[in-house]
Write an enzyme that holds these catalytic residues in place. Structure first.
Site, PDB file in Angstrom:
ATOM      1  N   LYS A  85       0.833  -1.208   0.000  1.00  0.00           N
ATOM      2  CA  LYS A  85       0.000   0.000   0.000  1.00  0.00           C
ATOM      3  C   LYS A  85       0.869   1.260   0.000  1.00  0.00           C
ATOM      4  O   LYS A  85       1.921   1.298   0.659  1.00  0.00           O
ATOM      5  CB  LYS A  85      -0.913  -0.044   1.222  1.00  0.00           C
ATOM      6  CG  LYS A  85      -1.955   1.061   1.308  1.00  0.00           C
ATOM      7  CD  LYS A  85      -2.848   0.818   2.519  1.00  0.00           C
ATOM      8  CE  LYS A  85      -3.838   1.942   2.738  1.00  0.00           C
ATOM      9  NZ  LYS A  85      -4.687   1.690   3.929  1.00  0.00           N
ATOM     10  N   SER A 160      -9.176   2.611   3.231  1.00  0.00           N
ATOM     11  CA  SER A 160      -8.205   3.199   2.328  1.00  0.00           C
ATOM     12  C   SER A 160      -7.328   2.177   1.601  1.00  0.00           C
ATOM     13  O   SER A 160      -6.524   2.557   0.753  1.00  0.00           O
ATOM     14  CB  SER A 160      -7.301   4.165   3.112  1.00  0.00           C
ATOM     15  OG  SER A 160      -6.618   3.493   4.157  1.00  0.00           O
ATOM     16  N   SER A 184      -9.692   0.208   7.485  1.00  0.00           N
ATOM     17  CA  SER A 184      -9.188   0.363   6.124  1.00  0.00           C
ATOM     18  C   SER A 184      -8.681  -0.915   5.473  1.00  0.00           C
ATOM     19  O   SER A 184      -8.394  -0.914   4.276  1.00  0.00           O
ATOM     20  CB  SER A 184      -8.059   1.410   6.102  1.00  0.00           C
ATOM     21  OG  SER A 184      -8.592   2.693   6.299  1.00  0.00           O
TER      22      SER A 184
END
Length: 470
Positions: A85, A160, A184
């Site tokens: 990520k 996210s 997330s």
């Protein structure tokens, strides 16, 4: 499915890949090339990966192939492709945090979990897309644009860790490293039909990372298609480290779990709306856990959701204001919602932040006592809404009721605030879209969560569900 499982390595789990490497039936280079081909074909549609390291991945795969050929792999993930990520630094790759306000330039060092993966021979394919400063529940930003859900690219995979789940669900790589500051990992996993684990703070030690604007609410954790792969990735990045004092003193990951758990099933938080299809699917999951022998009892959460709800934005706003105030020129976020969050954080001041921290400490005490005395795990939906249009920050209506920016996310952030581990698992799809439920347990209880998750997966498997991507 990406293709015929007999010939397409991008269809295989990490555990299967390692077994094939061991027998010589498949090489890490073949697996890496298959994932890179998949990325080249699908990423233009999904926008999951925003920085690709093809040369680095092929070089790492070649080194892994040599180690396997010589019978000396460095770990169970040697040669397994994965993504990271874009709020986790990877040396030599950009780390933009989804924001034009964050300085450009490649990271100079790996964050600690990435360094552990690299030492273990994992093949890093690239970085996955995030919302700005990873503070919103969908995945879009002014630098790279929106990420699409592989099950319907017009819809969001959530956030996210939206780019991370889109990469795994579409076969771009069997594993992804994500972060969870308020759900997330778990919500995007539920929107993509995957397993996502939010560890206890300290289980995956942090070091050489970005500024901790969410304090210990945000943790690094694994995203995968199966529980076994999730456990494999967690084991590779977990363990004490001097850089993170919180990493000491947690129970071992191989601790035997109770054969049967006491589970508190919470179908909704107060009056907050839940999509009726999600509610029905999660209710079925609760009945299935009961059929497996667990003691499932429906009831409320041991806190007032309306009191807990303001804690997260107070901490996030203060953290964002602090971060921006320390950047040259004190830039403003590109997202109007985040600009407003930072402004509120600046204006609220220290008393508001201290009040939020005090409320969080009270929640941690209350949840610790509840999980010690009343149950072993709490079961809720992972998200209150099905995926919505990819360019929209949140669904404005859920089950016919108005919903605010965090209405879809109402179930998840209590686990972050209380410092609890949680796992999201797929249950029955709704209208052709994935749905997930979460189990939340006491600090350090990842072993119990993984054990019950594995048992559920055997009884109700999901790994063969693939989006219809050509």
């Amino acid at each position: 499915m990406p293709g015929d499982k007999a010939i397409d390595p991008s269809a295989f789990t990490a555990l299967t890949l390692a077994g094939l490497y061991r027998t010589g039936a498949l090489s890490p280079l073949e697996a890496a090339r298959a994932c890179l081909n998949r990325i080249a074909r699908l990423n233009p549609r999904l926008n999951a990966i925003i920085a690709l390291d093809e040369a680095g991945a092929l070089a790492a795969a070649a080194r892994s192939e040599a180690r396997w050929r010589e019978g000396r792999p460095t770990g169970p993930l040697d040669g397994v492709p994965l993504t990271v990520k874009d709020n986790i630094p990877v040396a030599g790759l950009p780390c933009r945090w989804g924001s034009p306000a964050w300085p450009e330039g490649p990271a100079t060092v790996d964050e600690l979990p990435v360094a552990r993966l690299r030492t273990g021979g994992a093949v890093i394919l690239g970085k996955t897309n995030v919302p700005e400063f990873t503070l919103e529940g969908y995945t879009d930003n002014a630098l790279f644009g929106p990420t699409g859900n592989p099950w319907n690219p017009r819809l969001t995979p959530g956030g996210s860790s939206g780019g991370a789940v889109a990469a795994v669900a579409s076969g771009m790589g069997p594993l992804a490293l994500g972060t969870d500051g308020g759900g997330s990992i778990r919500r995007p996993a539920s929107h993509a039909g995957l397993v996502g684990l939010k560890p206890t703070p300290g289980r995956v030690p942090r070091g050489n990372g970005l500024p901790a604007i969410l304090l210990d609410l945000e943790v690094i954790g694994p995203i995968a298609r199966t529980v076994a792969d999730t456990a494999l990735l967690l084991a590779a990045i977990a363990g004490p480290a001097a850089e993170d004092p919180a990493s000491y003193g947690l129970p071992p990951l191989d601790l035997p779990a109770p054969p049967r758990l006491r589970i508190r099933y919470v179908p909704r938080f107060g009056a907050s709306p839940v999509d009726p299809g999600i509610a029905a699917s999660v209710a079925m999951a609760a009945r299935r856990l009961e059929a497996l022998g667990h003691a499932v009892e429906e009831g409320p959460v041991p806190f007032d959701p309306e009191t807990v709800l303001p804690i997260f934005p107070a901490i996030a706003g203060a953290g964002l204001a602090w971060l921006l105030g320390n950047l040259p020129g004190e830039p403003s976020p590109a997202s109007p919602a985040l600009a407003a969050m930072a402004r509120v954080g600046r204006e609220a001041g220290a008393p508001a932040l201290f009040a939020a921290l005090d409320a969080m400490a009270g929640l941690r005490r209350a949840m610790g006592l509840f999980l010690a005395r009343n149950c072993d795990a709490i079961l809720t939906p992972a998200a209150a809404a099905l995926p919505w249009p990819a360019h929209e920050s949140h669904p404005p209506v859920i089950d016919g009721q108005p919903a605010g920016p965090r209405g879809h996310a109402v179930f998840t952030n209590f686990a972050n605030l209380a410092g609890l581990p949680a796992i999201a698992l797929p249950c029955d799809p709704v209208a052709g879209l994935p749905v997930g439920f979460q189990l939340v347990a006491a600090p350090g209880a990842e072993a119990a969560l993984l054990a019950v998750a594995a048992e559920y997966e055997v009884a109700h498997p999901w790994a063969d569900r693939w989006p219809a991507l050509s």
